[in-house]
Structure formats: C-alpha cells, structure tokens
Enzyme design. Structure first.
Site, PDB file in Angstrom:
ATOM      1  CD  GLU B  68      -1.742  -2.391   1.584  1.00  0.00           C
ATOM      2  OE1 GLU B  68      -0.554  -2.634   1.895  1.00  0.00           O
ATOM      3  OE2 GLU B  68      -2.634  -3.253   1.673  1.00  0.00           O
ATOM      4  CG  HIS B 137     -10.237  -7.272   8.424  1.00  0.00           C
ATOM      5  ND1 HIS B 137      -9.376  -7.789   9.354  1.00  0.00           N
ATOM      6  CD2 HIS B 137      -9.629  -7.402   7.228  1.00  0.00           C
ATOM      7  CE1 HIS B 137      -8.287  -8.220   8.726  1.00  0.00           C
ATOM      8  NE2 HIS B 137      -8.406  -8.000   7.455  1.00  0.00           N
TER       9      HIS B 137
END
Lengths: 349, 342
Positions: B68, B137
């Site tokens: 990322e 998450h």
C-alpha cells in the site's frame, strides 16, 4: 546542464592526456568541468546556508531562532552523488530527494532564489514559506523532497508511471540514504518499479551514518546494491568519485529511458558535517578522517593535473558560484515574510 | 417525458452506482485510472470495480502487489504529474501500513508547495462492521482522516450519492478520501440491506462535496449521521413517528468540508440533537458535531446532546458483542427518546 563559457573554451583545447588503465573512461572536458562546477556551486550554497543559519542562533544555540530557524541538514561531502546523477537529467525528469536535499536541488537546476527564499521562510519561496528546507517543491523542474525516511521513493514511482503512460522517455530519480534502505517503503518501491518496469533510478546515498547509527550496526549486508538482485534489477555501488557516479548513473538512466526498467545505484559518500546543524557528533569515530575524504579538493586536483583547469579557471568557477549564491541569499533576505493572516491558506486547491 | 420517468425509475446498488461514475469519468478522461488490490479480475472485494477490467483493460484497471505504501505513493506521484488516479485501500483499517503516504504526502504537498503542486487523487476504501470481521476489518476511521488536514472526506450513504460524490471526487483538484460502507454496497454475500438499492440518475451526475442532505424532515429532534447509520436512523425515524416524534435526519455526506450550516439550521429548528456515528466515540465526528453547535450558540440546545457511537472499544468479533457496540436501531431509538423526554 548548460555548459559554462569557461568549459566550452576548455573543450576547444587539445585532448586531455590519456588515462591509465583501470581509471574511469575518458569524459569530455566540458562534462568534467561541468561536474566540478555543479559541486562547487552546491558547496558554496551549503557554506552560505551554514553561515546564515548560525548567524543568529545565540545566546547559546536556539534551534528555533534566527533568519533560518528549524532543523537544517546540509549535504557537504555528498555533492558527487547529485552532480554525477543530475548531469544526465533535464528539467523534464523528476527528482525526489530526502531531508538533506540541497545538493540535488542545486544539481537539478532548481531556482536558487526561490529555494533560498523558502529556506528563509519567505512569501517568494517555492512553497511561500509553508514548506521549509525539507519540503521543497519545484514544478518547473519536477523536483520535490520529503522529510520522512524512504517515503520519497513511492511518489517517484508515480511520476515515472505518468511519464511511461504518456509514451515519453522521461524518468524519475528517487533518492534516499542508506538508513532508509531498511524501511518497508524502500523494498515495496523496488519491487513495484521492477515488476512494472518503471523508468526510475533509485539512488542510495550511503554516508555511513543514519544520524548516529553506523551502517554496520543497522544493516545486515555491506552493500545495498546487492539488494537490487532481490528484485531482479541491476544494482551498482560506487565510491564518492563524481566521475564514477556519472558513469554508473549513465547506465541506469539510459536503461530507464530505453524502457528497460529501474536500477539501483548506491554511492558510498561522506557526510562532512553533522546530521543536522547543532549535532555535536560525539558518536563519530571517523570524524578525523572525514575531512580528508572531501571530494571537491580531490576532484579539483585531478582536473588540474589533467590540464582541464588552472588557477584562473578554478577562481572563475568559485567566484561565479559565490556570486550566484549570495544573490540568492540577498533575494531571500529582501523578500517579505508571509502574512500571518494567510496561515490557513493553501490547505486545499 | 418517458425518458425522465425511466431515469427516476432506474434502481442500482450502491456498488453499481459507484462503478458507473468511475466508468463515465474514465470514458471521457484518459488520465483517470483505478489501482489497488484485487480490483482487476476480481472486480474489487466489495464490488468497487465490477466489470471495469473488461471495459478498460489492465492498463487502466490495475491490480497491485500488497504494497500500500508503494502504490498509494505511486498514485500521489501520478497525480502530481497531472493524472487523476483512483487508488483503493481495501479496508480503511489498513491505513496503518501506509498512513505516511496519505497524511504526510498526499494531504500536505499542496500546502507545503504553497499551492504550486496539486494532488488530484481519489483514495477509496471500504469501512464498517456488522458481519463479525473482527477488530482489524470492521472500523470506520473516517474521523481520523477528517482530523488530518489536507484531504477531503466523503462518505456516501445512498446509491445516488455514491455516484454523484464519486464523479465530484474524481474531478476535484484535491485529494479526496472516499469511504464506502460495506453494508450499503448491496453485496450478494452480506445480509441484504434494502437501502443498498436506490434510484440513480443516468448520465453525468455530480453531488457537490461539502453539502449535507436532509434525508428526512422533522420538527422535534435533529439526528445528524452518515453512511450506513443514515439508513438505521431513517428506519427508527419512521418507527418513532408513529409515536408522534418527528425526527429530522441529516445525512452529512461529507466530513471535509463539513456542512455546518445545514446542521445548525436544523438544530435551530428542533432544539434537540442526536449524533449517530459508527466510528469511535471520543475525539471524533460526533464530538465535532456537538462542538459546532456549542461554539455557535449553546442556547440552541434545549436539552443535552446525545451521542450514539462505538464506545471506545475495538470492534468485537462475537455477533452479540459487536451488535452491542455498533450504533444500531435500538440504541438510536433510545437516544431519541432520551432527547425528547429530557
């Protein structure tokens, strides 16, 4: 890089003496003098910033005081890296430099007046005084730098990506120090650039010291160039000799321009001064020898020995550099400081 | 008028509406591309790019390595050179592995350059819980992005807004963080949400960033909220309406900039405020909303403000625990009653 009049004159003189076997390949004398000139300008710049920085820090040393406040990371000793790499670039190519950015800015042709005004925190500066010396952005030369270790690599990938997608042969040069080669951003960037064959030249300035931590204490291998093989790209390590850098950078830049992907070039350079100004460097075990590793007198001597430069030539180059630098300093000092009422401007376009 | 009717009757999922905006912008602007993990053949884990690879090919719909920092940074550099990247961070929760590129680079370059360098980039990310995905998450974290200066933050709740805000985000010359809640996307593999399907205008459709929407008018209490919680709030508003309480639901739509005027106008009318936010309670969106009223005129509030948010605890895994901390209907209803009774 524009060839100075002096160098053009020199270029018309008879060919320089043949070099001995094993030395760097012959370079055109104008290139050699150009490299020297860039390094001299860069050093003159750092010496002037050093002088201005310390001019008003007292009594004692107050880092937030003076015409140039804040942290100041100067690049004396590392000039061969910037000069040798940027000699292959035009202002259409991108450079992302580090928290120690001035030598790359100078070598890449960033406007000295605007850069200096930024360092002095003035409204006429590159960032209108919002950035400072670690945050120099010059759209005219696609130059930028980041104060966060290794984090200047990823944006360089994007510039290279844009150049590639537009079908140009423009490239991006991404610079870090050897300490940054242990950051995730470094490895993520090498892998991604290699996988996508991006036109990037990764430069690692190994000045032996990550602030106070020697490379031997931080890094499992002796050469970061070896890390390139983990990503299937060429890696090369050279010493702090501007012609060796020029030569190696030539290969890396040519490869990138030809669409063959990135390369890694590590230069074993030297940090002549502190990590930042005010750093007493009590940890430096190599300080006594460091001064002797100053690359500029050595290169000057080599140019003199080869007949590429004489006293008058050296004097002319130094004088021209000093005059450009002092002009930039003067412009900065005369520029207005930003209006405090505008402190919240420029957050959004 | 047949065309107008067919327009208003057309219903899409939030996911499809978001994709439609991207598709339309990519058609007319070659500098737009979409990049992220599993956005190609997979079509985005949460359906953010379904069908786009087939339409535009791998040069513009780009699968990245799980790096990322590298690919968000790549988006920044490409944006600096005039492209308009849309970069997907799969989960908002993953900001931890790449935050430096987001808040120290994407968000600061325009400022540090004194306005001479723009970063016209969209950073998309999925947020929210409710399906037992655990503490790493299920977070929203939009308040964290909104707290850090230099990026716009939009949080659509409806299919129409998903399209209109995406179009606006792509065209914006600033970095825009576009946070979509998994629970409003209309995914086949999550609990069905009736609100994930809605009317979406065809053709070019722009919802200006920074303008809240009065999702339901009411005179008794202002309920300011965003994203999935807008739908929970509307459900509760219908229920309490039967008991004679009329709730005005404000869908903030954008956290940066925040439409404080619409909020204040509503609170000025109702004199009561409930804030519902699926992000953490303290130091976040709900506090900012209450502060906005307090700073303007504390006298506007006839009763103390109520906040319904995640009570400063990581999102638990077990269903019963997770639903105990999420701002679901029961907690919202309770807050409304508290406000009205006070």
């Amino acid at each position: 890089m524009t060839t100075p009049a002096y160098a053009r004159e020199q270029a018309q003189t008879p060919a320089p003496p043949a070099r001995q076997a094993g030395e760097t390949p012959d370079l055109d004398v104008s290139v050699r003098v150009g490299l020297y000139e860039t390094m001299v300008l860069s050093r003159a710049y750092e010496e002037a910033i050093l002088r201005e920085y310390h001019a008003d820090k007292g009594p004692g040393f107050d880092i937030g005081k003076g015409l140039v406040p804040g942290e100041m990371h100067l690049s004396a000793g590392q000039e061969p890296v910037a000069a040798g790499v940027c000699a292959h670039l035009t202002s259409d190519d991108a450079v992302t430099a580090t928290h120690r950015p001035h030598h790359f800015a100078v070598a890449h042709g960033v406007d000295l007046g605007k850069m200096t005004a930024e360092i002095f925190g003035r409204e006429t500066g590159l960032g209108r005084g919002r950035g400072g010396h670690m945050h120099l952005f010059d759209p005219a030369t696609h130059f930028s730098c980041s104060g966060i270790i290794a984090e200047g690599y990823p944006p360089a990938l994007g510039q290279a990506f844009a150049f590639q997608r537009r079908g140009t042969d423009r490239i991006a040069v991404a610079v870090t120090g050897e300490g940054a080669a242990n950051q995730g951003a470094f490895h993520e960037s090498l892998n991604l650039a290699a996988r996508w064959s991006l036109p990037v030249v990764f430069v690692v300035e190994d000045n032996d010291w990550a602030i106070s931590v020697p490379r031997s204490a931080s890094t499992a291998i002796t050469s970061n160039a070896a890390r390139a093989s983990a990503y299937g790209i060429p890696g090369e390590r050279v010493e702090n000799d501007v012609e060796a850098v020029y030569d190696a950078a030539n290969r890396a830049v040519a490869r990138a321009r030809a669409g063959q992907g990135p390369s890694l070039l590590e230069v074993h350079t030297v940090r002549l001064w502190g990590h930042f100004e005010g750093d007493a460097q009590g940890y430096r075990t190599d300080l006594a020898e460091a001064a002797a590793r100053d690359p500029i007198p050595a290169y000057e001597q080599s140019l003199r020995a080869d007949g590429a430069l004489d006293d008058a030539g050296v004097a002319r180059i130094k004088e021209a550099a000093g005059s450009r630098v002092e002009q930039a300093i003067e412009l900065a000092k005369q520029s207005p400081t930003p209006d405090p009422a505008s402190a919240t401007s420029y957050v959004f376009a | 008028m047949t065309i107008t009717e067919s327009r208003t009757e057309r219903r899409l999922t939030t996911s499809r509406a978001m994709v439609e905006a991207i598709e339309q912008e990519m058609e007319h602007d070659p500098s737009v591309f979409y990049m992220g993990e599993d956005v190609g053949a997979y079509g985005g884990i949460f359906g953010s790019t379904t069908g786009l690879l087939e339409r535009f090919g791998p040069q513009r719909i780009i699968d990245t390595p799980i790096s990322e920092t590298a690919f968000i940074g790549l988006g920044i550099g490409a944006a600096v050179e005039g492209m308009r990247p849309i970069v997907e961070l799969m989960f908002a929760d993953f900001m931890g592995v790449c935050l430096d590129q987001i808040y120290n680079h994407m968000a600061k370059i325009h400022f540090e350059s004194g306005g001479s360098v723009q970063v016209p980039m969209v950073l998309t990310m999925a947020a929210g819980g409710g399906y037992s995905d655990g503490a790493q998450h299920s977070q929203c974290l939009w308040g964290t992005f909104a707290h850090l200066p230099g990026m716009k933050v939009v949080v659509p709740s409806t299919p129409a807004d998903a399209k209109g805000l995406m179009t606006a985000a792509i065209r914006d010359d600033n970095p825009v963080v576009y946070v979509f809640h998994k629970g409003v996307m209309g995914l086949a593999w999550m609990a069905k949400n009736a609100h994930a399907l809605g009317e979406v205008p065809e053709g070019e459709y722009v919802v200006p960033i920074g303008k809240a929407r009065v999702a339901r008018e009411g005179s008794d209490v202002t309920l300011a909220t965003l994203s999935l919680s807008v739908h929970h709030a509307l459900d509760v508003a219908e229920k309490v309406s039967e008991q004679g309480i009329e709730v005005e639901v404000i869908d903030l739509r954008s956290l940066v900039p925040l439409d404080r005027d619409t909020l204040l106008e509503s609170v000025g009318k109702t004199g009561r405020l409930v804030v519902v936010d699926e992000d953490y309670l303290s130091y976040g969106v709900s506090g900012e909303i209450v502060a906005t009223v307090a700073e303007t005129d504390p006298g506007m509030l006839r009763v103390p403000a109520q906040r319904v948010a995640v009570p400063d605890v990581p999102i638990p895994y077990a269903h019963a625990l997770e639903y105990a901390v999420l701002p679901r209907q029961q907690r919202i209803e309770q807050a409304i009653h508290t406000a009205v009774r006070a």
